[in-house]
Write a protein that holds these residues in place. Structure first.
Motif, short mmCIF file in Angstrom:
data_model
loop_
_atom_site.label_atom_id
_atom_site.label_comp_id
_atom_site.label_asym_id
_atom_site.label_seq_id
_atom_site.Cartn_x
_atom_site.Cartn_y
_atom_site.Cartn_z
N VAL B 58 16.59 92.08 100.26
CA VAL B 58 16.70 91.31 101.48
C VAL B 58 16.19 89.92 101.13
CG1 VAL B 58 15.85 91.06 103.82
CG2 VAL B 58 16.34 93.33 102.90
N SER B 59 16.98 88.92 101.50
CA SER B 59 16.56 87.57 101.19
C SER B 59 16.06 86.88 102.46
CB SER B 59 17.71 86.74 100.63
OG SER B 59 18.18 87.36 99.46
N ILE B 60 14.89 86.32 102.38
CA ILE B 60 14.39 85.53 103.50
C ILE B 60 14.47 84.07 103.05
CG2 ILE B 60 12.40 85.03 104.95
CD1 ILE B 60 11.50 87.92 104.41
N TYR B 61 15.49 83.37 103.58
CA TYR B 61 15.68 81.98 103.16
C TYR B 61 14.75 81.07 103.95
CZ TYR B 61 19.73 83.48 100.54
OH TYR B 61 20.53 84.09 99.64
N LEU B 62 14.13 80.20 103.24
CA LEU B 62 13.16 79.31 103.88
C LEU B 62 13.81 77.97 104.15
CD1 LEU B 62 10.16 80.28 101.62
CD2 LEU B 62 10.77 81.20 103.85
N CYS B 63 13.22 77.25 105.11
CA CYS B 63 13.85 76.01 105.58
C CYS B 63 13.73 74.88 104.55
CB CYS B 63 13.19 75.56 106.87
SG CYS B 63 13.69 76.57 108.25
N ASN B 64 14.83 74.18 104.40
CA ASN B 64 14.84 72.90 103.72
C ASN B 64 14.89 71.84 104.81
OD1 ASN B 64 14.62 73.18 101.00
ND2 ASN B 64 16.85 73.21 100.61
N SER B 99 11.82 79.73 93.81
CA SER B 99 11.70 78.32 94.18
C SER B 99 13.07 77.66 94.12
CB SER B 99 10.74 77.62 93.22
OG SER B 99 11.35 77.55 91.94
N SER B 100 13.16 76.44 94.61
CA SER B 100 14.43 75.70 94.57
C SER B 100 14.93 75.55 93.15
CB SER B 100 14.24 74.30 95.18
OG SER B 100 13.75 74.42 96.47
N ALA B 101 14.01 75.26 92.25
CA ALA B 101 14.39 75.05 90.85
C ALA B 101 14.97 76.33 90.24
CB ALA B 101 13.18 74.59 90.04
N GLN B 102 14.31 77.47 90.54
CA GLN B 102 14.81 78.75 90.03
C GLN B 102 16.18 79.06 90.62
OE1 GLN B 102 11.48 81.04 91.22
NE2 GLN B 102 10.61 81.17 89.15
N GLN B 119 27.59 68.27 91.67
CA GLN B 119 27.16 67.62 92.91
C GLN B 119 25.93 68.27 93.53
OE1 GLN B 119 30.70 67.54 95.33
NE2 GLN B 119 31.90 67.03 93.49
N ILE B 120 25.47 69.33 92.92
CA ILE B 120 24.34 70.03 93.51
C ILE B 120 23.06 69.67 92.76
CG2 ILE B 120 23.32 72.33 93.68
CD1 ILE B 120 26.10 73.27 94.55
N THR B 121 22.05 69.39 93.51
CA THR B 121 20.76 69.08 92.90
C THR B 121 19.76 70.18 93.25
OG1 THR B 121 20.03 67.87 94.83
CG2 THR B 121 21.16 66.60 93.12
N PRO B 122 18.72 70.33 92.45
CA PRO B 122 17.75 71.38 92.72
C PRO B 122 17.17 71.29 94.14
CG PRO B 122 17.35 70.44 90.57
CD PRO B 122 18.42 69.63 91.21
N SER B 123 17.03 70.10 94.66
CA SER B 123 16.39 69.98 95.96
C SER B 123 17.27 70.50 97.10
CB SER B 123 16.00 68.52 96.22
OG SER B 123 17.20 67.76 96.29
N GLN B 124 18.54 70.62 96.82
CA GLN B 124 19.43 71.16 97.86
C GLN B 124 19.34 72.67 97.96
OE1 GLN B 124 22.90 69.19 96.25
NE2 GLN B 124 23.40 68.48 98.33
N MET B 125 18.86 73.32 96.90
CA MET B 125 18.81 74.78 96.88
C MET B 125 17.67 75.25 97.76
SD MET B 125 21.33 75.41 94.98
CE MET B 125 21.18 77.16 94.87
N GLN B 126 17.91 76.42 98.39
CA GLN B 126 16.88 76.93 99.28
C GLN B 126 15.83 77.73 98.51
OE1 GLN B 126 19.49 78.83 102.16
NE2 GLN B 126 18.29 77.83 103.74
N GLN B 127 14.60 77.59 98.94
CA GLN B 127 13.57 78.50 98.45
C GLN B 127 13.73 79.80 99.21
OE1 GLN B 127 9.64 76.68 98.86
NE2 GLN B 127 10.71 74.95 99.80
#
Lengths: 229, 298
Positions: B58-64, B99-102, B119-127
């Motif tokens: 189960v993934s709990i996506y955290l807010c960006n 983490s976003s980087a992972q 076009q995707i940067t690490p900061s766009q990925m959700q923790q």
């Protein structure tokens, strides 16, 4: 050998019985003619002996077995002791004379050695020595019937049933076939032959059973074909 | 001697009915190829289920920042709270933090050929918290506890996505089974007809065999073996088709392009071959035998 005790046979959807209350006994080594008009029950009689049919009433005993109580899987061993010859020979057209005779032994699982030895012997007996490699359609009718007799006799049956064996043959050829059957009879084989051939019956002077509309109307030792002759 | 006699009879029978035999072989082959394929798909589904249900979480996506349904980026305090609450729940077996980087690294691995990658940067990925449950069916507990909590963008059960795929595969299996059932009926009817024709064309021989006292076993065996041989050839062809399917569809096409799925290997395929062959031979021989009881009086 063959005993009928009050045997009747009624086919489904036929009002009149094909055989009606028949009682008779045929001893070992006898030569018996079965005569009567078409539809008198001759074929039914033979079919009962071969257990192609079962009697509706009464008991048929063949070679000591009550055919009414014989289970299906014991029928083939019974038939191995009964040779059968037909009016239409029933040879296999794509096999040679020798192969036709050998076929009867092959299908009951006789070893090759026995077959190789027996087939020429029996062809010799029926007077076809040297014709082992001929095809049936190269032979005359009389010769074809000899092949059929060889096939019926190759396993040395105790009973030989012949259903109008001379029906398709001219009188002269018929005489030859009858001599052959007589010779087989003299080896101790019981011969039961149905026929329409008056001359043959009169000439042979053997036991005659006459059927008429399913009834046994005559059982005569050293008989002739018709009444009052 | 017996064997030679029987085999020459079979040879004659098969040659005489070549077209019918061919029809029997083809229909048996198609029926069994379908049967084998649907068996394999089922096995594939169950192995995938076992493999993936074990892995799915189960993934709990955290807010960006700026995510839909979020006021602001998740705070460290919120994260710590979620983590400790998860640890307290009995149904939870393990919790990973991604983490976003992972997430970015994983994404890069999975979609290395995608043009979107640049076009995707690490900061766009959700923790996210990846939660492994003791019993994967207990998803509702997590969802109730964390959905809508500040800092949580969404709670996702990966099983949902997989179940859709499995449902599709199962439906395909059922369809293949239905077609197979029809094909088996067709094959059996063809065998019945072939045996009937064969018995009829050899009625002279069988008639004589009967008269001279050949046992019914001896009379029927050539016909039964004839059907069994046709069935055997058909089932070997079916195995060939299944093998070709594996090679073309899985080995050549799907395995290189869909690395995420553990496809069945040749070992699993081989295991099914004996089953296919035994079934093909038995099906033909038994239907021949039953036909003979009716058409070959002994």
């Amino acid at each position: 050998m063959i005993r009928f005790d009050n045997v009747s046979k009624t086919y489904p959807k036929q009002p009149r019985p094909a055989l009606n209350d028949l009682s008779l006994e045929i001893e070992r080594g006898e030569f018996v003619f079965l005569v009567g008009a078409s539809g008198s029950g001759k074929s039914t009689f033979l079919r009962l002996v071969l257990r192609e049919e079962r009697s509706s009433n009464g008991a048929v005993h063949v070679l000591g077995k009550d055919l009414g109580r014989l289970s299906n899987w014991k029928v083939p061993p019974l038939r191995r002791q009964i040779g059968t010859v037909f009016q239409d020979f029933r040879l296999l057209p794509n096999k040679t004379v020798g192969q036709n005779v050998a076929f009867a032994l092959e299908v009951i699982g006789k070893p090759t050695g026995v077959i190789r030895k027996t087939v020429p012997e029996v062809l010799d007996l029926v007077g076809l020595s040297g014709k082992q490699n001929r095809m049936p359609n190269e032979l005359s009718g009389g010769e074809q019937q000899r092949v059929a007799i060889a096939r019926a006799f190759v396993n040395r049956p105790k009973v030989l049933i012949a259903d109008e064996p001379t029906g398709n043959l001219d009188p002269q050829t018929s005489v030859g076939i009858m001599k052959l059957l007589d010779r087989i009879n003299r080896t101790g084989t019981t011969v039961l032959m149905s026929t329409h051939d008056q001359a043959i019956v009169d000439q042979m002077r053997r036991r005659v059973l006459e059927l008429s509309e399913g009834n046994l109307v005559r059982d005569q030792q050293r008989g002739v074909y018709g009444y009052g002759q | 001697m017996r064997a030679r006699f029987v085999f020459s009879e079979i040879g004659v029978g098969l040659r005489r009915n070549l077209t019918m035999t061919f029809a029997v072989v083809v229909s048996v082959a198609l029926a069994l190829a379908l049967a084998g394929a649907s068996l394999l798909v089922r096995e594939q589904v169950s192995s995938m289920k076992g493999y993936w249900y074990d892995k799915v979480q189960v993934s709990i996506y955290l807010c960006n920042k700026g995510d839909q349904g979020c006021d602001s980026e998740v705070t460290a305090q919120q994260k710590a709270q979620i983590k400790s609450d998860l640890d307290k729940l009995a149904v939870v077996e393990k919790v990973y933090y991604e983490s976003s980087a992972q997430a970015y690294d994983h994404y890069r691995q999975q979609f290395k050929d995608s043009p979107l990658l640049d076009q995707i940067t690490p900061s766009q990925m959700q923790q996210s918290f990846r939660v492994k449950l003791k019993d994967p069916k207990q998803f509702a507990v997590i969802k109730d506890a964390f959905q809508g909590r500040p800092g949580v963008q969404s709670v996702q059960d990966q099983r949902d996505t997989l179940d859709a795929l499995f449902r599709l595969l199962n439906a395909m299996t059922v369809a293949a089974m239905a077609v197979m059932a029809v094909m088996v009926v067709v094959a059996v009817l063809l065998i019945v007809n072939t045996v009937r024709v064969s018995a009829f064309s050899r009625r002279r021989e069988t008639g004589i065999m009967r008269l001279v006292g050949a046992s019914s076993f001896y009379i029927q065996m050539p016909f039964v073996l004839e059907a069994a041989i046709a069935g055997f050839i058909g089932s070997v062809l079916a195995c060939g088709m299944i093998g070709a399917g594996q090679w073309l569809l899985i080995d050549k096409t799907l395995r290189p392009s869909v690395p995420l799925i553990n496809f069945l290997g040749w070992g699993d395929i081989m295991k099914i071959f004996p089953l296919v062959i035994v079934f093909g031979v038995l099906m033909s021989a038994v239907s021949a035998f039953i036909t003979l009881r009716k058409y070959l009086r002994v």
